[in-house]
Design a protein around this motif. Structure first.
Motif, mmCIF file in Angstrom:
data_model
loop_
_atom_site.group_PDB
_atom_site.id
_atom_site.type_symbol
_atom_site.label_atom_id
_atom_site.label_comp_id
_atom_site.label_asym_id
_atom_site.label_seq_id
_atom_site.Cartn_x
_atom_site.Cartn_y
_atom_site.Cartn_z
ATOM 1 N N ALA A 1 -72.073 -1.934 -42.485
ATOM 2 C CA ALA A 1 -72.829 -2.981 -43.178
ATOM 3 C C ALA A 1 -72.485 -4.356 -42.632
ATOM 4 O O ALA A 1 -73.275 -5.279 -42.721
ATOM 5 C CB ALA A 1 -72.540 -2.936 -44.679
ATOM 6 N N THR A 2 -71.295 -4.509 -42.072
ATOM 7 C CA THR A 2 -70.889 -5.770 -41.474
ATOM 8 C C THR A 2 -70.380 -5.453 -40.076
ATOM 9 O O THR A 2 -69.183 -5.355 -39.840
ATOM 10 C CB THR A 2 -69.761 -6.436 -42.299
ATOM 11 N N LEU B 1 -60.442 -4.811 -50.169
ATOM 12 C CA LEU B 1 -59.296 -5.002 -51.058
ATOM 13 C C LEU B 1 -59.182 -6.461 -51.508
ATOM 14 O O LEU B 1 -58.795 -6.734 -52.648
ATOM 15 C CB LEU B 1 -58.019 -4.554 -50.354
ATOM 16 N N VAL B 2 -59.520 -7.387 -50.620
ATOM 17 C CA VAL B 2 -59.554 -8.795 -51.015
ATOM 18 C C VAL B 2 -60.557 -8.991 -52.138
ATOM 19 O O VAL B 2 -60.318 -9.722 -53.100
ATOM 20 C CB VAL B 2 -59.916 -9.698 -49.805
ATOM 21 N N ALA B 3 -61.704 -8.319 -52.035
ATOM 22 C CA ALA B 3 -62.747 -8.418 -53.056
ATOM 23 C C ALA B 3 -62.318 -7.822 -54.381
ATOM 24 O O ALA B 3 -62.916 -8.113 -55.424
ATOM 25 C CB ALA B 3 -64.026 -7.733 -52.569
ATOM 26 N N GLN B 4 -61.274 -6.992 -54.350
ATOM 27 C CA GLN B 4 -60.722 -6.422 -55.580
ATOM 28 C C GLN B 4 -59.602 -7.287 -56.140
ATOM 29 O O GLN B 4 -58.852 -6.866 -57.014
ATOM 30 C CB GLN B 4 -60.194 -5.015 -55.303
ATOM 31 N N ALA B 5 -59.475 -8.525 -55.599
ATOM 32 C CA ALA B 5 -58.477 -9.495 -56.042
ATOM 33 C C ALA B 5 -57.049 -9.036 -55.753
ATOM 34 O O ALA B 5 -56.109 -9.414 -56.443
ATOM 35 C CB ALA B 5 -58.638 -9.800 -57.531
ATOM 36 N N VAL C 1 -67.126 -13.406 -52.394
ATOM 37 C CA VAL C 1 -68.556 -13.524 -52.684
ATOM 38 C C VAL C 1 -69.366 -12.744 -51.653
ATOM 39 O O VAL C 1 -70.297 -12.006 -51.993
ATOM 40 C CB VAL C 1 -68.971 -15.007 -52.705
ATOM 41 N N TYR C 2 -69.018 -12.904 -50.382
ATOM 42 C CA TYR C 2 -69.725 -12.178 -49.321
ATOM 43 C C TYR C 2 -69.632 -10.671 -49.557
ATOM 44 O O TYR C 2 -70.638 -9.949 -49.449
ATOM 45 C CB TYR C 2 -69.123 -12.528 -47.968
ATOM 46 N N ALA C 3 -68.438 -10.199 -49.881
ATOM 47 C CA ALA C 3 -68.249 -8.756 -50.089
ATOM 48 C C ALA C 3 -69.106 -8.241 -51.229
ATOM 49 O O ALA C 3 -69.732 -7.180 -51.144
ATOM 50 C CB ALA C 3 -66.778 -8.467 -50.359
ATOM 51 N N HIS C 4 -69.166 -9.007 -52.322
ATOM 52 C CA HIS C 4 -69.956 -8.552 -53.480
ATOM 53 C C HIS C 4 -71.452 -8.622 -53.198
ATOM 54 O O HIS C 4 -72.199 -7.714 -53.572
ATOM 55 C CB HIS C 4 -69.622 -9.415 -54.713
ATOM 56 N N THR C 5 -71.895 -9.691 -52.551
ATOM 57 C CA THR C 5 -73.335 -9.840 -52.320
ATOM 58 C C THR C 5 -73.857 -8.909 -51.243
ATOM 59 O O THR C 5 -75.053 -8.673 -51.134
ATOM 60 C CB THR C 5 -73.668 -11.295 -51.937
ATOM 61 N N HIS C 6 -72.946 -8.348 -50.420
ATOM 62 C CA HIS C 6 -73.372 -7.420 -49.375
ATOM 63 C C HIS C 6 -72.945 -5.979 -49.678
ATOM 64 O O HIS C 6 -72.958 -5.122 -48.798
ATOM 65 C CB HIS C 6 -72.810 -7.858 -48.012
ATOM 66 N N GLY C 7 -72.562 -5.725 -50.914
ATOM 67 C CA GLY C 7 -72.263 -4.362 -51.340
ATOM 68 C C GLY C 7 -71.014 -3.768 -50.723
ATOM 69 O O GLY C 7 -70.901 -2.548 -50.590
ATOM 70 N N ASP D 1 -77.811 -19.040 -53.578
ATOM 71 C CA ASP D 1 -77.834 -19.943 -52.422
ATOM 72 C C ASP D 1 -78.243 -19.182 -51.167
ATOM 73 O O ASP D 1 -78.990 -19.689 -50.329
ATOM 74 C CB ASP D 1 -76.453 -20.576 -52.211
ATOM 75 N N ASP D 2 -77.738 -17.947 -51.055
ATOM 76 C CA ASP D 2 -78.049 -17.135 -49.883
ATOM 77 C C ASP D 2 -79.540 -16.813 -49.830
ATOM 78 O O ASP D 2 -80.184 -16.906 -48.797
ATOM 79 C CB ASP D 2 -77.216 -15.857 -49.921
ATOM 80 N N ARG D 3 -80.109 -16.447 -50.990
ATOM 81 C CA ARG D 3 -81.532 -16.113 -51.035
ATOM 82 C C ARG D 3 -82.403 -17.333 -50.763
ATOM 83 O O ARG D 3 -83.487 -17.235 -50.208
ATOM 84 C CB ARG D 3 -81.887 -15.517 -52.412
ATOM 85 N N ASP D 4 -81.899 -18.519 -51.149
ATOM 86 C CA ASP D 4 -82.664 -19.752 -50.967
ATOM 87 C C ASP D 4 -82.491 -20.353 -49.583
ATOM 88 O O ASP D 4 -82.997 -21.430 -49.301
ATOM 89 C CB ASP D 4 -82.256 -20.791 -52.021
ATOM 90 N N GLY D 5 -81.702 -19.687 -48.758
ATOM 91 C CA GLY D 5 -81.522 -20.184 -47.402
ATOM 92 C C GLY D 5 -80.385 -21.164 -47.247
ATOM 93 O O GLY D 5 -80.223 -21.764 -46.190
ATOM 94 N N GLY D 6 -79.570 -21.342 -48.302
ATOM 95 C CA GLY D 6 -78.449 -22.274 -48.214
ATOM 96 C C GLY D 6 -77.149 -21.535 -48.394
ATOM 97 O O GLY D 6 -76.335 -21.890 -49.224
#
Length: 235
Positions: free
Chosen positions: A171-172, A185-189, A227-233, A145-150
């Motif tokens: 990075a952010t 840490l949130v991204a690590q569940a 999702v944001y954390a994973h897609t932005h490394g 969705d991010d790559r498609d602009g949505g």
């Protein structure tokens, strides 16, 4: 004095399934099953009447399915319950509709007994969870969705950087160093309690950081932040 148990409403059109879930959850000292419902209509009414902390919701049911029931429960300002979808069907349409409806978690019925109890605890704490089998699909969908602009997570606009930043913070740049650590840490569940222990801070402070992170990222909930954390490394 011990804390009050987490109140749970079980929603499933199969009585045997509800009985099995009740047996699992009643075995936990910190969880109390306060009611059951067999349809989506009954679920909405029971959530309003019983005021559970967590609703364990099936998807396919008569009268009203679990996805619509979730939407109504989450949208009702008089109901404060978190909803965890618990389903047999590992389907993308159910998964993404459940998240869009405001569900706090998505668990498959083949999960172990402790996984169910853990999901209830996580949701009651205000955290979000996904079954390991579906996490990657969520990340891939949001990334597409991010790559498609949505983008499901709008690009951040604020900028708050301290004098010393980690790679994640660079990075952010809208996040402080501490907020970037919390996001990782949130991204690590990790739950709020686990984050607090890892960073040697109080849970209330963690909640404040998480709230700030969600606001700055434009993320609706912790799932979107993951999702944001994973897609932005950043994970």
């Amino acid at each position: 004095m011990s804390a009050a148990p987490t109140r749970v409403l079980l929603v499933d059109d199969h009585a045997v399934m509800r009985a099995g879930f009740r047996m699992i959850l009643d075995a936990a000292d910190d969880i109390e099953v306060v009611g059951e419902a067999a349809t989506g209509v009954e679920a909405v009414a029971a959530a309003s009447a019983l005021q559970p902390h967590v609703v364990c919701m099936d998807v396919q049911m008569p009268d009203m399915d679990g996805l619509e029931a979730t939407r109504r429960i989450v949208a009702d300002p008089g109901i404060a319950a978190a909803v965890v979808i618990v389903t047999t069907f590992d389907r993308d349409d159910y998964l993404f509709q459940a998240l869009a409806a405001g569900a706090s978690g998505f668990l498959l019925k083949n999960a172990g007994p402790e996984d169910l109890a853990s999901a209830v605890r996580v949701a009651a704490a205000g955290d979000a969870l996904l079954a390991p089998e579906v996490t990657r699909r969520v990340i891939e969908r949001f990334a597409t969705d991010d790559r498609d602009g949505g983008a499901a997570v709008p690009p951040p606009v604020a900028q708050q950087v301290g004098p010393r930043t980690t790679d994640a913070a660079r990075a952010t740049p809208e996040l402080t160093e501490r907020e970037a650590e919390v996001l990782r840490l949130v991204a690590q569940a990790r739950s709020n309690a686990e984050i607090a222990r890892a960073l040697f801070i109080g849970e209330a402070t963690v909640k404040t950081h998480v709230s700030n992170v969600l606001q700055k990222l434009g993320a609706r909930d912790r799932v979107a932040a993951v999702v944001y954390a994973h897609t932005h490394g950043l994970a």
